[in-house]
Write a protein that holds these residues in place. Structure first.
Motif, PDB file in Angstrom:
ATOM      1  N   ALA A 215       8.323  58.178   9.575  1.00  0.00           N
ATOM      2  CA  ALA A 215       7.128  57.391   9.879  1.00  0.00           C
ATOM      3  C   ALA A 215       6.057  58.278  10.501  1.00  0.00           C
ATOM      4  O   ALA A 215       4.878  58.193  10.136  1.00  0.00           O
ATOM      5  CB  ALA A 215       7.482  56.246  10.831  1.00  0.00           C
ATOM      6  N   HIS A 216       6.464  59.161  11.420  1.00  0.00           N
ATOM      7  CA  HIS A 216       5.483  60.037  12.054  1.00  0.00           C
ATOM      8  C   HIS A 216       4.853  60.976  11.033  1.00  0.00           C
ATOM      9  O   HIS A 216       3.644  61.222  11.075  1.00  0.00           O
ATOM     10  CB  HIS A 216       6.122  60.846  13.177  1.00  0.00           C
TER      11      HIS A 216
ATOM     12  N   LEU B 245       2.254  59.033   9.110  1.00  0.00           N
ATOM     13  CA  LEU B 245       1.068  58.794   9.931  1.00  0.00           C
ATOM     14  C   LEU B 245       0.251  60.076  10.081  1.00  0.00           C
ATOM     15  O   LEU B 245      -0.974  60.064  10.022  1.00  0.00           O
ATOM     16  CB  LEU B 245       1.486  58.275  11.307  1.00  0.00           C
TER      17      LEU B 245
ATOM     18  N   ARG C  89      -3.891  56.640  17.544  1.00  0.00           N
ATOM     19  CA  ARG C  89      -4.771  55.773  16.762  1.00  0.00           C
ATOM     20  C   ARG C  89      -6.155  55.799  17.414  1.00  0.00           C
ATOM     21  O   ARG C  89      -6.283  55.952  18.632  1.00  0.00           O
ATOM     22  CB  ARG C  89      -4.205  54.357  16.730  1.00  0.00           C
TER      23      ARG C  89
ATOM     24  N   MET D 241       1.846  52.547   7.047  1.00  0.00           N
ATOM     25  CA  MET D 241       3.253  52.158   6.937  1.00  0.00           C
ATOM     26  C   MET D 241       3.421  50.778   6.318  1.00  0.00           C
ATOM     27  O   MET D 241       4.540  50.347   6.034  1.00  0.00           O
ATOM     28  CB  MET D 241       3.910  52.173   8.329  1.00  0.00           C
TER      29      MET D 241
ATOM     30  N   VAL E 191      11.398  54.001  22.643  1.00  0.00           N
ATOM     31  CA  VAL E 191      10.468  52.920  22.301  1.00  0.00           C
ATOM     32  C   VAL E 191      10.268  52.072  23.547  1.00  0.00           C
ATOM     33  O   VAL E 191      11.226  51.492  24.069  1.00  0.00           O
ATOM     34  CB  VAL E 191      11.014  52.057  21.146  1.00  0.00           C
TER      35      VAL E 191
ATOM     36  N   ARG F  37      14.277  57.684  10.410  1.00  0.00           N
ATOM     37  CA  ARG F  37      13.228  56.747   9.989  1.00  0.00           C
ATOM     38  C   ARG F  37      11.963  56.929  10.819  1.00  0.00           C
ATOM     39  O   ARG F  37      10.850  56.899  10.293  1.00  0.00           O
ATOM     40  CB  ARG F  37      13.727  55.309  10.107  1.00  0.00           C
ATOM     41  N   TYR F  38      12.141  57.138  12.116  1.00  0.00           N
ATOM     42  CA  TYR F  38      10.966  57.357  12.964  1.00  0.00           C
ATOM     43  C   TYR F  38      10.318  58.703  12.651  1.00  0.00           C
ATOM     44  O   TYR F  38       9.082  58.824  12.675  1.00  0.00           O
ATOM     45  CB  TYR F  38      11.349  57.263  14.439  1.00  0.00           C
TER      46      TYR F  38
ATOM     47  N   MET G  92       2.841  49.599  13.378  1.00  0.00           N
ATOM     48  CA  MET G  92       3.818  50.405  14.111  1.00  0.00           C
ATOM     49  C   MET G  92       3.500  50.379  15.600  1.00  0.00           C
ATOM     50  O   MET G  92       2.358  50.561  16.008  1.00  0.00           O
ATOM     51  CB  MET G  92       3.780  51.864  13.632  1.00  0.00           C
TER      52      MET G  92
ATOM     53  N   TYR H 100       3.548  58.928  19.111  1.00  0.00           N
ATOM     54  CA  TYR H 100       2.577  58.091  18.413  1.00  0.00           C
ATOM     55  C   TYR H 100       2.150  57.008  19.386  1.00  0.00           C
ATOM     56  O   TYR H 100       2.982  56.279  19.937  1.00  0.00           O
ATOM     57  CB  TYR H 100       3.154  57.459  17.146  1.00  0.00           C
TER      58      TYR H 100
END
Length: 294
Positions: free
Chosen positions: A267-268, A271, A175, A218, A246, A263-264, A222, A116
């Motif tokens: 999140a992905h 998204l 993004r 989210m 990260v 959790r990641y 992020m 991401y």
């Protein structure tokens, strides 16, 4: 005697490089055990990252046996001395020399990479011109020869995607700001976006664009991250965990606690659900590339 105890990911990375070094010079576990006056199981535990303590003098001795350079010996000593725990913070210029890219080392043995990004195109899918513009901005006083070397090294990473034998699976969510942030000028951007669109037609590559209209799904802003899924290991080697990388301006964080990784991953998925699908993402890439080309 200097010792380094604990650690997870850096310990396994150290073991991998020592195993590769042993095999490169044609030595068996028994051969190394005899030279170091260790049992075979001690050598094996070190190579799979299961040793309780690692003495730097032992790492140095093994590096001499495996004919590693002084520079690479310092890298392995740095890996040996990384802090214990389930999260590993690698600060630029600390124990591991800055020239050794830990992320690229992990990337090279991955089965799948989930990205991401919200500002820049990931290095593994950059064009030479895009990479060159970023490297020149980061190292403005660097000699031309060193600059070219950095660009070539970055381009070499793309063979992980394009190789015919088990290419890495790449899933990238960008993004829309990545498409609009100009790197190197309009011509460079046009070429980069066309390159992304072309790569996304490969069966092992997915590129999806998170449009501005999607807002912040989210509920928070992020930052960029990469989920690194390792290749399956042989029976002789313990399974490697999935790691989340990260990046920040001053260092890198490597997370391997299952809760953090989950959790990641969640999140992905969230998204990705609100991003444009493959075809619409490809169409947007080509449309913005045309805008830059006019």
């Amino acid at each position: 005697m200097a010792e380094c105890a604990g650690s997870t990911l850096p310990r396994r990375q150290l073991g991998k490089h020592l195993r590769n070094g042993r095999e490169a010079v044609g030595l068996t576990l028994a051969d190394v055990g005899a030279l170091m006056e260790w049992s075979i199981s001690t050598v094996q535990r070190l190579e799979v990252g299961k040793t309780g303590r690692i003495r730097l003098v032992d790492v140095e001795a093994l590096c001499r046996i495996y004919e590693f350079s002084d520079e690479f010996t310092e890298v392995l000593k740095g890996l040996a001395c990384q802090a214990a725990g389930q999260s590993w913070w690698h600060e630029y210029g600390d124990l591991i020399p800055e020239h050794f890219d830990v992320f690229v080392d992990l990337e090279s043995s991955a089965h799948a990479l989930t990205w991401y990004e919200l500002e820049l195109v990931p290095g593994i899918v950059q064009t030479p011109a895009y990479a060159s513009a970023l490297i020149r901005a980061g190292y403005p006083a660097e000699p031309a020869g060193e600059h070219d070397r950095r660009v070539k090294l970055r381009m070499r990473r793309q063979t992980l995607i394009t190789r015919s034998n088990v290419p890495v699976q790449i899933d990238i969510t960008l993004r829309e700001s990545v498409l609009r942030g100009v790197v190197g000028g309009p011509r460079v951007m046009a070429g980069q976006l066309r390159h992304l669109a072309d790569l996304s037609t490969r069966p092992n590559v997915t590129v999806r664009i998170l449009p501005f209209a999607a807002g912040f799904p989210m509920g928070v802003a992020m930052g960029p991250f990469v989920i690194i899924e390792p290749r399956k290991t042989t029976r002789r080697q313990p399974p490697e965990p999935t790691v989340v990388y990260v990046e920040s301006y001053t260092g890198d964080l490597y997370l391997e606690k299952p809760v953090a990784v989950a959790r990641y991953a969640q999140a992905h998925q969230k998204l990705r659900q609100v991003a444009l699908d493959d075809e619409r993402s490809r169409a947007l890439l080509r449309r913005v590339a045309k805008e830059y080309g006019t």
